[in-house]
Design a protein around this motif. Structure first.
Motif, short mmCIF file in Angstrom:
data_model
loop_
_atom_site.label_atom_id
_atom_site.label_comp_id
_atom_site.label_asym_id
_atom_site.label_seq_id
_atom_site.Cartn_x
_atom_site.Cartn_y
_atom_site.Cartn_z
N ARG A 152 0.78 -1.23 0.01
CA ARG A 152 -0.03 0.03 -0.08
C ARG A 152 0.77 1.45 -0.21
O ARG A 152 0.18 2.42 -0.34
CB ARG A 152 -1.01 -0.05 1.14
N HIS A 153 2.01 0.95 0.39
CA HIS A 153 2.93 2.30 0.34
C HIS A 153 3.72 2.65 -0.86
O HIS A 153 4.55 3.54 -0.96
CB HIS A 153 4.15 2.30 1.56
N LEU A 154 3.47 1.33 -1.85
CA LEU A 154 4.39 1.66 -3.11
C LEU A 154 3.48 2.67 -4.37
O LEU A 154 2.54 2.40 -4.29
CB LEU A 154 4.48 0.15 -3.53
N SER A 155 4.20 2.99 -5.03
CA SER A 155 3.75 3.77 -6.23
C SER A 155 3.05 2.72 -7.07
O SER A 155 3.15 1.40 -7.16
CB SER A 155 4.70 4.59 -7.10
N ILE A 156 2.26 3.00 -8.19
CA ILE A 156 1.93 2.05 -9.08
C ILE A 156 2.87 1.42 -9.97
O ILE A 156 3.01 0.07 -10.17
CB ILE A 156 0.98 2.76 -10.22
N GLY A 157 3.96 2.00 -10.36
CA GLY A 157 4.91 1.61 -10.88
C GLY A 157 5.95 0.58 -10.08
O GLY A 157 6.27 -0.49 -10.81
N GLU A 158 5.88 0.66 -8.95
CA GLU A 158 6.67 0.03 -8.06
C GLU A 158 5.90 -1.37 -7.79
O GLU A 158 6.45 -2.36 -7.64
CB GLU A 158 6.89 0.60 -6.58
N ARG A 159 4.46 -1.14 -7.77
CA ARG A 159 3.52 -2.22 -7.64
C ARG A 159 3.55 -3.27 -8.92
O ARG A 159 3.81 -4.33 -8.51
CB ARG A 159 2.02 -1.89 -7.35
N GLN A 160 3.73 -2.50 -9.91
CA GLN A 160 3.91 -3.46 -11.08
C GLN A 160 5.11 -4.34 -11.12
O GLN A 160 5.13 -5.42 -11.71
CB GLN A 160 3.83 -2.44 -12.54
N ARG A 161 6.07 -3.73 -10.65
CA ARG A 161 7.37 -4.37 -10.72
C ARG A 161 7.45 -5.61 -9.60
O ARG A 161 7.99 -6.84 -10.05
CB ARG A 161 8.72 -3.60 -10.36
N ALA A 162 6.93 -5.38 -8.66
CA ALA A 162 6.61 -6.42 -7.67
C ALA A 162 5.77 -7.47 -8.27
O ALA A 162 6.12 -8.75 -7.99
CB ALA A 162 6.02 -6.25 -6.49
N GLU A 163 4.66 -7.26 -8.77
CA GLU A 163 3.90 -8.28 -9.75
C GLU A 163 4.73 -8.96 -10.86
O GLU A 163 4.49 -10.19 -10.57
CB GLU A 163 2.89 -7.50 -10.36
N ILE A 164 5.36 -8.27 -11.44
CA ILE A 164 6.16 -8.76 -12.51
C ILE A 164 7.18 -10.10 -11.80
O ILE A 164 7.23 -11.21 -12.20
CB ILE A 164 6.95 -8.05 -13.38
N LEU A 165 7.94 -9.41 -10.69
CA LEU A 165 8.78 -10.21 -10.11
C LEU A 165 8.24 -11.68 -9.63
O LEU A 165 8.81 -12.63 -9.52
CB LEU A 165 9.64 -9.50 -9.06
N LYS A 166 6.91 -11.22 -8.96
CA LYS A 166 6.23 -12.58 -8.63
C LYS A 166 6.05 -13.45 -9.32
O LYS A 166 6.12 -14.67 -9.25
CB LYS A 166 4.84 -12.02 -7.89
N VAL A 167 5.52 -13.01 -10.64
CA VAL A 167 5.10 -13.90 -11.79
C VAL A 167 6.55 -14.69 -12.31
O VAL A 167 6.61 -15.96 -12.64
CB VAL A 167 4.57 -13.39 -13.04
N LEU A 168 7.79 -13.90 -12.22
CA LEU A 168 8.86 -14.61 -12.71
C LEU A 168 9.33 -15.53 -12.03
O LEU A 168 10.02 -16.60 -12.17
CB LEU A 168 10.16 -13.62 -13.08
N MET A 169 9.45 -15.10 -10.49
CA MET A 169 9.81 -16.43 -9.29
C MET A 169 9.10 -17.56 -9.31
O MET A 169 9.45 -18.49 -8.77
CB MET A 169 9.84 -15.45 -7.99
N THR A 170 7.84 -17.38 -10.24
CA THR A 170 7.04 -18.76 -10.01
C THR A 170 7.72 -19.58 -11.22
O THR A 170 6.97 -20.71 -11.56
CB THR A 170 5.61 -18.91 -10.40
N GLY A 171 8.47 -19.07 -11.94
CA GLY A 171 9.08 -20.00 -13.15
C GLY A 171 8.57 -19.52 -14.59
O GLY A 171 8.87 -20.45 -15.27
N ALA A 172 8.04 -18.53 -14.63
CA ALA A 172 7.30 -18.28 -15.85
C ALA A 172 8.61 -17.95 -17.08
O ALA A 172 9.30 -17.10 -16.81
CB ALA A 172 6.50 -16.88 -16.00
N ARG A 173 8.25 -18.54 -18.00
CA ARG A 173 9.14 -18.27 -19.42
C ARG A 173 8.21 -17.53 -20.54
O ARG A 173 8.88 -17.06 -21.34
CB ARG A 173 9.76 -19.64 -20.03
N LEU A 174 7.06 -17.57 -20.28
CA LEU A 174 6.37 -16.84 -20.97
C LEU A 174 5.32 -16.06 -20.15
O LEU A 174 4.59 -16.28 -19.40
CB LEU A 174 5.33 -17.69 -21.91
N VAL A 175 5.38 -14.55 -20.42
CA VAL A 175 5.09 -13.71 -19.51
C VAL A 175 3.91 -12.71 -20.32
O VAL A 175 4.41 -12.26 -21.34
CB VAL A 175 5.88 -12.67 -18.95
N ILE A 176 2.63 -12.85 -19.69
CA ILE A 176 1.57 -12.03 -20.64
C ILE A 176 1.54 -10.73 -19.90
O ILE A 176 1.27 -10.50 -18.61
CB ILE A 176 0.23 -12.73 -20.63
N LEU A 177 1.61 -9.42 -20.42
CA LEU A 177 1.63 -8.28 -19.72
C LEU A 177 0.09 -7.59 -20.15
O LEU A 177 0.12 -7.11 -21.51
CB LEU A 177 2.78 -7.35 -19.95
#
Length: 516
Positions: A152-177
């Protein structure tokens, strides 16, 4: 030569295998054909742009790939192997990750806690060990995040980076944005596209869904255009197409460019909307609007820019008397500077397009025609009731004047798509003569042609002498239609920019709280 022989020959010469290949995917919802025979191929180390109007079938296609929907027909391959994900967990197991437009993060938790919820072994890891993993992944992928920060303290851009990192750490090789840049400042867009380019260079496949054609040409290696549920264009070189050609592919016809003149507003002209030190509380009781001074004059269109949640909603509601000010004053036309309410704003000639039409303007069970009398203005009467024949005739005249071609008047408004609901409200409000137009995201949910017509109608109001206040999440749209852009950050009005020769990056710095 048989197809099997061709395949074996291609494998011998080392033709790379597609990371994702979908063939003839088809999906029906009752009588509605959402996708029909769609083909899409994503190679490793490439970015595939996916564009199309709202309702073109993009979301349905993505949800089939991600396992939310099961195709009625067609096949899907990952690394050349036939797959059929039955749910998102299956898709993630196949290396498919999706970053939704409405980010799936829990605001009250930290970044590490949110990522732990997505990892199979996350809940069993101690936060210190998980934070170390996050920091390592953050450096690997170029996604700067603080594992200990609450979302809740993050900017929209920071939240987006966290979401992308979450997806990548689950092992994604194909990322849909899915529409990742729609609410970002220009600097944040550049940073995100840099991350996308880095992921591509590491061999990942990216599907980038966007409505910003300049982004497609800047980053995509291929582009597919969907129209009416079908892929009508696929190209290995998006740069060979102009904006006009891509728009024509999306719409099916040529959409003429917006034509407008910029006329300076006389400084001596009395403002239609005047805010002085306007301060207001948000829905959660916090101070959402902080000492705003703003004037909008007759014959002027002022755009409002800012990252999501910067006070745009409260600004519009204060301008319409829908939200009281806790300090300062607001005047519309000849209304009193204090005590402005909705009835005073309407009496002064204000019309409005709400930020969330479905939540703010739709009454379940009522028809399109019945909604046309819910604008707070005088209703034609017959005896003690409403003269519905007169309302019908007035509605037809409004529809012809605005030119957005509403849904049939007998349809229940709540049963319509978001874009069709928006067209009804735009017709009802913008068909009126007005002295003040407050339009929050007026083109949201509209196709390219109706977006252009909406912009034209707003400029027509401006040409007739109305003051227009327009909020948009698309900075390019604001630059193209506005005379000045008021930039919001954290509830403050941090700058007002003349759009003649406006610099997108300077506006972006203001949006992020910096100096132009």
């Amino acid at each position: 030569m048989t197809s099997d022989a061709v395949a074996r020959a291609e494998s011998r010469v080392g033709k790379p295998t597609a990371l994702l290949e979908v063939r003839s995917l088809t999906k029906r919802f009752g009588e509605v054909l959402a996708n029909s025979d769609v083909d899409l191929t994503v190679m490793p180390g490439t970015v595939h742009g996916l564009i199309g109007e709202n309702g073109a079938g993009k979301s349905t296609l993505l949800k089939m790939i991600y396992g939310v929907y099961t195709p009625d027909e067609g096949r899907m391959f990952i690394d050349g192997n036939l797959v059929a994900p039955g749910n998102p967990a299956d898709a993630r197991g196949l290396g498919i990750g999706m970053v939704f437009q409405d980010l799936r993060l829990v605001p009250a938790l930290t970044v590490a806690e949110n990522i732990a919820l997505a990892l199979p072994d996350g809940p069993t890891l101690k936060l210190k060990a998980l934070s170390a993993k996050i920091e390592a992944a953050s450096q690997e992928y170029g996604l700067a995040v603080d594992p200990t920060a609450k979302v809740r303290h993050l900017s929209i851009g920071e939240r987006q980076r966290a979401e992308i990192l979450k997806v990548l750490m689950t092992g994604a090789r194909l990322v849909i944005l899915d529409e990742p840049t729609s609410v970002l400042a220009p600097q944040e867009v550049e940073a995100l596209l840099t991350v996308v380019a880095s992921l591509r260079d590491q061999g990942l496949g990216i599907v980038l869904v966007t409505h910003k054609l300049n982004e497609v040409r800047a980053i995509a290696d291929q582009v597919t255009v969907l129209r009416g549920g079908q892929a009508v264009l696929t190209s290995a070189d998006p740069t060979q197409f102009s904006d006009e050609e891509l728009v024509e592919a999306m719409v099916g016809r040529r959409v003429p460019p917006l034509s407008r003149e910029r006329n300076p507003v006389p400084a001596s002209e009395r403002a239609v909307l005047e805010m002085t030190g306007a301060t207001a509380l948000g829905d959660r009781g916090h101070v959402a609007l902080k000492g705003v001074d703003l004037e909008v004059h007759p014959g002027e269109l002022v755009g409002v820019a800012g990252v999501a949640g910067s006070g745009q909603k409260e600004l519009c509601e204060v301008a319409l008397g829908l939200r009281p000010v806790s300090a300062g004053s607001v005047r519309v036309g000849d209304s009193p500077a204090s005590g402005l309410g909705p009835s005073e704003a309407i009496a002064a000639g204000a019309v409005a397009i709400p930020e969330d039409p479905v939540a703010d303007a739709v009454v379940p069970g009522l028809s399109v025609l019945e909604h046309m009398v819910l604008d707070g203005r005088e209703v034609p009467r017959r005896g003690f009731g409403i003269d519905w024949s007169a309302v019908d005739a007035r509605t037809t005249a409004l529809d012809e004047r605005v030119g957005l071609h509403m849904a049939p008047k007998k349809r229940t408004l709540a049963s319509l798509s978001g874009g069709n609901i928006q067209r009804v409200l735009l017709t009802r409000e913008l068909g009126q003569d007005a002295t003040l137009v407050v339009a929050a995201y007026p083109s949201r949910g509209l196709d390219v042609a109706n977006t252009r017509r909406t912009q034209e109608v707003l400029l027509e109001h401006r040409a007739r002498g109305a003051a227009v206040l327009m909020v948009s999440e698309d900075l390019d749209e604001l630059i193209s239609v506005a005379d000045r852009i008021a930039v919001m950050h954290d509830g403050h009005l941090v700058g007002v920019i003349d759009t003649a020769g406006a610099d997108r990056m300077s506006i972006g710095r203001l949006m992020l709280g910096g100096v132009a």
